[in-house]
Write an enzyme that holds these catalytic residues in place. Structure first.
Site, mmCIF file in Angstrom:
data_model
loop_
_atom_site.group_PDB
_atom_site.id
_atom_site.type_symbol
_atom_site.label_atom_id
_atom_site.label_comp_id
_atom_site.label_asym_id
_atom_site.label_seq_id
_atom_site.Cartn_x
_atom_site.Cartn_y
_atom_site.Cartn_z
ATOM 1 N N ASN A 172 70.455 48.635 66.177
ATOM 2 C CA ASN A 172 69.614 48.441 67.120
ATOM 3 C C ASN A 172 68.040 47.958 67.000
ATOM 4 O O ASN A 172 67.575 48.913 66.801
ATOM 5 C CB ASN A 172 69.668 49.521 68.380
ATOM 6 C CG ASN A 172 68.708 49.203 69.677
ATOM 7 O OD1 ASN A 172 68.311 48.034 69.869
ATOM 8 N ND2 ASN A 172 68.306 50.147 70.514
ATOM 9 N N LYS B 256 65.724 46.382 68.637
ATOM 10 C CA LYS B 256 64.862 46.468 69.454
ATOM 11 C C LYS B 256 64.126 45.375 69.424
ATOM 12 O O LYS B 256 64.335 44.349 69.189
ATOM 13 C CB LYS B 256 64.055 47.911 69.311
ATOM 14 C CG LYS B 256 64.982 48.886 69.212
ATOM 15 C CD LYS B 256 64.047 50.469 69.141
ATOM 16 C CE LYS B 256 65.156 51.213 69.153
ATOM 17 N NZ LYS B 256 64.680 52.640 69.365
ATOM 18 N N HIS C 23 69.737 52.482 77.857
ATOM 19 C CA HIS C 23 68.913 53.145 76.476
ATOM 20 C C HIS C 23 67.705 53.644 77.370
ATOM 21 O O HIS C 23 66.951 53.262 78.226
ATOM 22 C CB HIS C 23 68.787 51.989 75.654
ATOM 23 C CG HIS C 23 67.965 52.298 74.542
ATOM 24 N ND1 HIS C 23 66.769 53.003 74.353
ATOM 25 C CD2 HIS C 23 68.434 52.406 73.035
ATOM 26 C CE1 HIS C 23 66.302 53.263 73.175
ATOM 27 N NE2 HIS C 23 67.328 52.980 72.335
ATOM 28 N N GLU D 202 64.733 53.830 76.347
ATOM 29 C CA GLU D 202 63.613 53.014 76.514
ATOM 30 C C GLU D 202 63.593 52.064 77.818
ATOM 31 O O GLU D 202 62.491 51.600 78.383
ATOM 32 C CB GLU D 202 63.436 51.968 75.118
ATOM 33 C CG GLU D 202 62.946 52.778 73.967
ATOM 34 C CD GLU D 202 63.299 52.345 72.658
ATOM 35 O OE1 GLU D 202 63.682 51.443 72.460
ATOM 36 O OE2 GLU D 202 63.165 53.241 71.734
ATOM 37 N N GLU E 155 72.003 59.815 72.959
ATOM 38 C CA GLU E 155 70.571 59.676 72.304
ATOM 39 C C GLU E 155 69.807 60.496 72.940
ATOM 40 O O GLU E 155 69.295 60.128 73.995
ATOM 41 C CB GLU E 155 70.368 58.348 72.580
ATOM 42 C CG GLU E 155 71.077 57.087 71.805
ATOM 43 C CD GLU E 155 70.435 56.003 71.311
ATOM 44 O OE1 GLU E 155 70.521 55.665 69.989
ATOM 45 O OE2 GLU E 155 69.536 55.450 72.187
ATOM 46 N N GLY F 82 63.273 57.719 67.477
ATOM 47 C CA GLY F 82 62.077 57.034 66.991
ATOM 48 C C GLY F 82 60.996 58.133 66.563
ATOM 49 O O GLY F 82 59.798 58.039 66.217
ATOM 50 N N SER G 80 67.034 58.918 65.278
ATOM 51 C CA SER G 80 66.558 59.365 63.903
ATOM 52 C C SER G 80 67.522 59.690 63.081
ATOM 53 O O SER G 80 67.662 60.374 62.298
ATOM 54 C CB SER G 80 65.481 60.449 64.121
ATOM 55 O OG SER G 80 64.491 60.300 64.886
HETATM 56 P P1 PGA Z 1 65.900 55.461 66.072
HETATM 57 O O1 PGA Z 1 66.379 54.677 67.283
HETATM 58 O O2 PGA Z 1 67.081 55.565 64.960
HETATM 59 O O3 PGA Z 1 64.693 54.879 65.676
HETATM 60 O O4 PGA Z 1 65.571 56.983 66.334
HETATM 61 C C1 PGA Z 1 67.562 55.070 67.897
HETATM 62 C C2 PGA Z 1 67.813 54.132 68.925
HETATM 63 O O5 PGA Z 1 67.032 54.006 70.061
HETATM 64 O O6 PGA Z 1 68.977 53.481 69.431
#
Ligand code: PGA
Length: 250
Positions: free
Chosen positions: A9, A11, A94, A96, A166, A172, A212
């Site tokens: 992903n 983003k 997601h 976000e 998630e 992140g 992560s």
């Molecule tokens: P990350 O993001 O691996 O940077 O923690 C995962 C995601 O948001 O799908």
């Protein structure tokens, strides 16, 4: 056997050249054909990514879509537009999108229904916040989020779904869920599907982990019986790290 899935992903990262460079690097590599690798570039790079990957098994996935087919929705993208450039999968729910863009369960449900009814595949994300976990409410929250998808689809539409656990506190942050914490939730989710439908169906749904994921923790996380792969954010921006995560499930 359930399919293994690794999704990058990206983003709001990678311009046209960076997107192409990453894809061309990936195209030079191989992995077992049972591993489904998908990448999710930004909207503007979807069409070019799709062209670059045309004859490869890597699938291009959209990061979002609107629930309406068309209309006065400035800045939005419909499933029709995605399908017209051969994009047949989309990430929905997601964290976000839920937090930064205020997508609530109603919006998420509408998106799922539109996507599924139009033969799109959905990567459905769910997961608790750190507050939820501290208050010991994570199972409750996850169950509520899953009900949105479970009440939106028919039994036959389950083959259009990949579930992605998630935990918000792991996205992140560099703090991943431990393999045990992730396995516990994945098992709970599979059990919930088994109760609502049946065991066979529950055993057929891919449930992947995100938050992560890095080359140094992916192998152990993927070794758990109910974890079928990963949704990778930050680490998928580096070819070396992403490829190493793909190889760790090989
Ligand atoms: P990350 O993001 O691996 O940077 O923690 C995962 C995601 O948001 O799908």
């Amino acid at each position: 056997m359930r399919k293994k899935v690794i999704i990058g992903n990206w983003k709001m990262n990678n311009d046209k050249k960076e997107t192409a460079d990453l894809l061309l690097s990936l195209l030079k590599e191989t992995w077992k054909k049972e591993i489904n690798v998908k990448v999710s570039p930004s909207f503007v790079n979807l069409e070019n990514a799709e062209k670059i990957l045309k004859n490869s098994p890597i699938e291009v996935v959209a990061q979002n879509m609107h629930y309406e087919n068309e209309g006065a929705y400035t800045g939005e993208i419909s499933y029709k537009m995605l399908k017209s450039i051969n994009i047949n999968s989309v990430i929905i729910g997601h964290s976000e999108r839920r937090t930064i863009f205020s997508e609530n369960d109603d919006i998420i449900k509408r998106k799922i229904v539109t996507a599924l009814n139009n033969k799109m595949h959905v990567i459905f994300c769910f997961g608790e916040s750190s507050e939820n976990r501290n208050e010991n409410k994570h199972y409750e929250i996850i169950s509520e989020q899953l009900d949105v998808v479970m009440h939106s689809l028919t039994k036959n539409q389950w083959n259009q779904i990949i579930l992605a656990y998630e935990p918000v506190w792991a996205i992140g942050t560099g703090v991943n869920a431990t393999p045990e914490q992730a396995q516990e939730i994945h098992k709970y989710v599979r059990n919930k599907i088994a109760i609502a439908y049946n065991k066979n169906l529950a055993n057929s749904v891919p449930i992947i982990y995100g938050g992560s994921l890095k080359p140094n923790n992916s192998k152990e996380i993927f070794s758990k019986p109910d974890i079928d792969g990963g949704l990778v954010g930050g680490a998928s921006l580096s070819f070396k790290d992403f490829y190493s995560i793909i190889k760790s499930i090989d």
